[in-house]
Design an enzyme around this catalytic site. Structure first.
Site, PDB file in Angstrom:
ATOM      1  N   ASP A  25       0.821  -1.213   0.104  1.00 41.14           N
ATOM      2  CA  ASP A  25       0.052   0.010  -0.149  1.00 41.14           C
ATOM      3  C   ASP A  25       0.797   1.345  -0.105  1.00 41.14           C
ATOM      4  O   ASP A  25       1.931   1.255   0.475  1.00 41.14           O
ATOM      5  CB  ASP A  25      -0.752  -0.101   1.059  1.00 41.14           C
ATOM      6  CG  ASP A  25      -1.932   0.941   1.006  1.00 41.14           C
ATOM      7  OD1 ASP A  25      -2.158   1.426  -0.054  1.00 41.14           O
ATOM      8  OD2 ASP A  25      -2.892   1.044   2.070  1.00 41.14           O
ATOM      9  N   ARG A  38      -0.758   9.384  -9.926  1.00 40.61           N
ATOM     10  CA  ARG A  38      -0.951   8.028  -8.890  1.00 40.61           C
ATOM     11  C   ARG A  38      -0.190   6.972  -9.738  1.00 40.61           C
ATOM     12  O   ARG A  38       0.320   5.781  -9.048  1.00 40.61           O
ATOM     13  CB  ARG A  38      -2.309   7.762  -8.693  1.00 40.61           C
ATOM     14  CG  ARG A  38      -3.101   8.912  -7.707  1.00 40.61           C
ATOM     15  CD  ARG A  38      -4.437   8.359  -7.418  1.00 40.61           C
ATOM     16  NE  ARG A  38      -4.542   6.798  -7.277  1.00 40.61           N
ATOM     17  CZ  ARG A  38      -4.450   6.341  -5.714  1.00 40.61           C
ATOM     18  NH1 ARG A  38      -3.936   7.151  -5.171  1.00 40.61           N
ATOM     19  NH2 ARG A  38      -4.305   5.088  -5.454  1.00 40.61           N
ATOM     20  N   HIS A  42       2.378   3.330  -8.994  1.00 39.62           N
ATOM     21  CA  HIS A  42       2.730   1.817  -9.220  1.00 39.62           C
ATOM     22  C   HIS A  42       3.667   1.371 -10.172  1.00 39.62           C
ATOM     23  O   HIS A  42       4.178   0.380  -9.834  1.00 39.62           O
ATOM     24  CB  HIS A  42       0.909   1.536 -10.152  1.00 39.62           C
ATOM     25  CG  HIS A  42      -0.040   1.957  -9.179  1.00 39.62           C
ATOM     26  ND1 HIS A  42      -0.202   1.401  -7.962  1.00 39.62           N
ATOM     27  CD2 HIS A  42      -1.288   2.517  -9.627  1.00 39.62           C
ATOM     28  CE1 HIS A  42      -1.566   2.196  -7.661  1.00 39.62           C
ATOM     29  NE2 HIS A  42      -2.040   2.609  -8.643  1.00 39.62           N
ATOM     30  N   LEU A 136      11.354 -20.295  -4.628  1.00 42.55           N
ATOM     31  CA  LEU A 136      10.468 -19.499  -4.116  1.00 42.55           C
ATOM     32  C   LEU A 136       9.273 -19.462  -4.796  1.00 42.55           C
ATOM     33  O   LEU A 136       9.121 -19.444  -6.196  1.00 42.55           O
ATOM     34  CB  LEU A 136      11.016 -18.136  -4.104  1.00 42.55           C
ATOM     35  CG  LEU A 136      10.162 -16.858  -3.696  1.00 42.55           C
ATOM     36  CD1 LEU A 136      10.022 -16.905  -1.983  1.00 42.55           C
ATOM     37  CD2 LEU A 136      10.198 -15.480  -4.118  1.00 42.55           C
ATOM     38  N   ARG A 192       1.962  -4.878   6.084  1.00 39.91           N
ATOM     39  CA  ARG A 192       1.328  -3.987   5.071  1.00 39.91           C
ATOM     40  C   ARG A 192       2.094  -2.700   5.291  1.00 39.91           C
ATOM     41  O   ARG A 192       2.251  -2.077   6.538  1.00 39.91           O
ATOM     42  CB  ARG A 192      -0.143  -3.607   5.682  1.00 39.91           C
ATOM     43  CG  ARG A 192      -0.911  -2.540   5.077  1.00 39.91           C
ATOM     44  CD  ARG A 192      -2.345  -2.247   5.537  1.00 39.91           C
ATOM     45  NE  ARG A 192      -3.148  -1.413   4.387  1.00 39.91           N
ATOM     46  CZ  ARG A 192      -4.308  -1.729   3.874  1.00 39.91           C
ATOM     47  NH1 ARG A 192      -5.065  -2.697   4.387  1.00 39.91           N
ATOM     48  NH2 ARG A 192      -4.766  -1.027   3.063  1.00 39.91           N
ATOM     49  N   ILE A 199      -6.678  -5.306   7.428  1.00 42.94           N
ATOM     50  CA  ILE A 199      -6.228  -6.724   6.521  1.00 42.94           C
ATOM     51  C   ILE A 199      -6.969  -6.442   5.083  1.00 42.94           C
ATOM     52  O   ILE A 199      -6.537  -7.134   4.031  1.00 42.94           O
ATOM     53  CB  ILE A 199      -6.754  -7.999   6.754  1.00 42.94           C
ATOM     54  CG1 ILE A 199      -6.230  -8.158   8.429  1.00 42.94           C
ATOM     55  CG2 ILE A 199      -6.427  -9.213   6.200  1.00 42.94           C
ATOM     56  CD1 ILE A 199      -6.876  -9.414   9.135  1.00 42.94           C
TER      57      ILE A 199
HETATM   58  C1  FPP Z   1      -2.218  -0.111  -3.338  1.00 37.80           C
HETATM   59  O1  FPP Z   1      -1.486   1.485  -3.374  1.00 37.80           O
HETATM   60  C2  FPP Z   1      -1.334  -0.598  -4.478  1.00 37.80           C
HETATM   61  C3  FPP Z   1      -2.081  -1.219  -5.535  1.00 37.80           C
HETATM   62  C4  FPP Z   1      -3.695  -1.415  -5.497  1.00 37.80           C
HETATM   63  C5  FPP Z   1      -1.549  -1.752  -6.688  1.00 37.80           C
HETATM   64  C6  FPP Z   1      -0.470  -2.295  -6.373  1.00 37.80           C
HETATM   65  C7  FPP Z   1       0.462  -2.884  -7.571  1.00 37.80           C
HETATM   66  C8  FPP Z   1       1.966  -2.898  -7.864  1.00 37.80           C
HETATM   67  C9  FPP Z   1       2.819  -2.720  -6.562  1.00 37.80           C
HETATM   68  C10 FPP Z   1       2.588  -2.816  -9.243  1.00 37.80           C
HETATM   69  C11 FPP Z   1       2.669  -4.091  -9.927  1.00 37.80           C
HETATM   70  C12 FPP Z   1       2.637  -5.242  -9.319  1.00 37.80           C
HETATM   71  C13 FPP Z   1       2.685  -6.653  -9.975  1.00 37.80           C
HETATM   72  C14 FPP Z   1       2.697  -7.652  -9.244  1.00 37.80           C
HETATM   73  C15 FPP Z   1       2.929  -6.516 -11.445  1.00 37.80           C
HETATM   74  P1  FPP Z   1      -2.504   2.420  -3.362  1.00 37.80           P
HETATM   75  O2  FPP Z   1      -2.696   3.037  -4.712  1.00 37.80           O
HETATM   76  O3  FPP Z   1      -3.761   2.199  -2.712  1.00 37.80           O
HETATM   77  O4  FPP Z   1      -1.837   3.740  -2.558  1.00 37.80           O
HETATM   78  P2  FPP Z   1      -2.381   4.972  -1.757  1.00 37.80           P
HETATM   79  O5  FPP Z   1      -3.008   4.210  -0.585  1.00 37.80           O
HETATM   80  O6  FPP Z   1      -1.404   5.666  -1.507  1.00 37.80           O
HETATM   81  O7  FPP Z   1      -3.680   5.522  -2.768  1.00 37.80           O
END
Ligand code: FPP
Length: 261
Positions: A25, A38, A42, A136, A192, A199
């Site tokens: 997160d 945003r 990612h 793994l 987390r 969770i």
């Molecule tokens: C949560 O942060 C993250 C996600 C919903 C996406 C996770 C994706 C990746 C880490 C990229 C690639 C992963 C793979 C396995 C290819 P958020 O957007 O909710 O952050 P915020 O709480 O700050 O808004």
């Protein structure tokens, strides 16, 4: 009435968590802090994914499970959802050979029927290619929800009961065998990032006895050093699985004695 103590099989606990599960997160906030869109968070988060896979291999962690996209993430802006889908597809296309060379087995859990055909096909190919790797097991939870998982297991069990004409055979062990991650032990350590302490419908059944570690660090900044902090915190926990401290001391003494024979 006299109660006799009974033997319950509990996992063997060592200093290295066998299975680590992570909610990654804070990508959006990481980007916003830098006046970036945003989705830049990612993209950067993918670098942390690579770093943490490598760090887990180095430490001898056997299972790493990452929550990449929850059943609730479809509620995000359309542009962000499509970016994430493209990122997943791109990653599957680009990284599988590398994962395979490094002995990593890839599994994807969740309701994949919602994803486009190309992505489903890539997942199928990637899982088949890496199926016998043992270094793994990397599980990506995509369109996954803990409640969805429990429900789909319950449906399978219900069907078996209808076919057999009895409900006698339902217990924790065979219920768990119908969960999406039946191939893995339950997580030892749940991490987390990003400051929230919940969770969020992740592995609801499997986290029953898992140690929790929450950090304010945003996922794109989570690295080897931060993973070490989580593991050090984990090592300081006493995992009793319902027993008392003194029972654990006796048990570890017995293990030590049998090892010295
Ligand atoms: C949560 O942060 C993250 C996600 C919903 C996406 C996770 C994706 C990746 C880490 C990229 C690639 C992963 C793979 C396995 C290819 P958020 O957007 O909710 O952050 P915020 O709480 O700050 O808004």
């Amino acid at each position: 009435m006299t109660y006799t103590s009974f033997t319950v099989r509990t996992p063997i606990v060592t200093g290295v968590p066998r299975h680590i599960a992570i909610i990654m997160d804070g990508n959006g906030r990481w980007a916003q802090c830098r006046q970036l869109p945003r989705v830049a968070g990612h993209a950067k988060g993918l670098d942390s994914v690579r770093t943490i896979i490598e760090a887990c291999v180095t430490r001898g962690v056997e299972f790493l499970t990452l929550f990449a996209f929850s059943s609730e993430n479809w509620r995000r802006p359309v542009d962000e959802v499509s970016f994430l889908m493209r990122l997943f597809i791109h990653t599957l296309e680009r990284e599988i050979a590398n994962l395979h060379t490094n002995g990593i087995q890839l599994r994807v859990v969740g309701d994949l029927s919602m994803f486009e055909a190309r992505m489903q096909e890539l997942v199928r190919l990637a899982e088949a290619k890496t199926a016998t790797n043992t270094c793994l097991t990397l599980t990506i939870a995509a369109n996954y929800g803990g409640r969805w998982d429990i429900l789909q297991a319950a449906r399978k069990i219900a069907k078996q009961c209808v076919d057999a004409g009895t409900i006698q055979n339902i217990n924790e062990l065979n219920f768990a065998q119908h969960l999406a991650m039946a191939y893995a032990p339950e997580p030892d350590l749940f991490i987390r990032t990003g400051g929230e302490q919940r969770i969020s419908n992740f592995l609801l059944w499997q986290l029953a006895y898992t140690e929790f570690y929450f950090t304010d660090v945003f996922w794109p900044d989570f690295n080897d050093v931060e993973l070490n902090k989580a593991i050090i915190s984990y090592r300081g926990r006493e995992r009793r699985f319902g027993r008392t401290s003194s029972q654990l001391t006796q048990q570890s003494q017995t293990v030590d004695d049998s090892l010295s024979c």
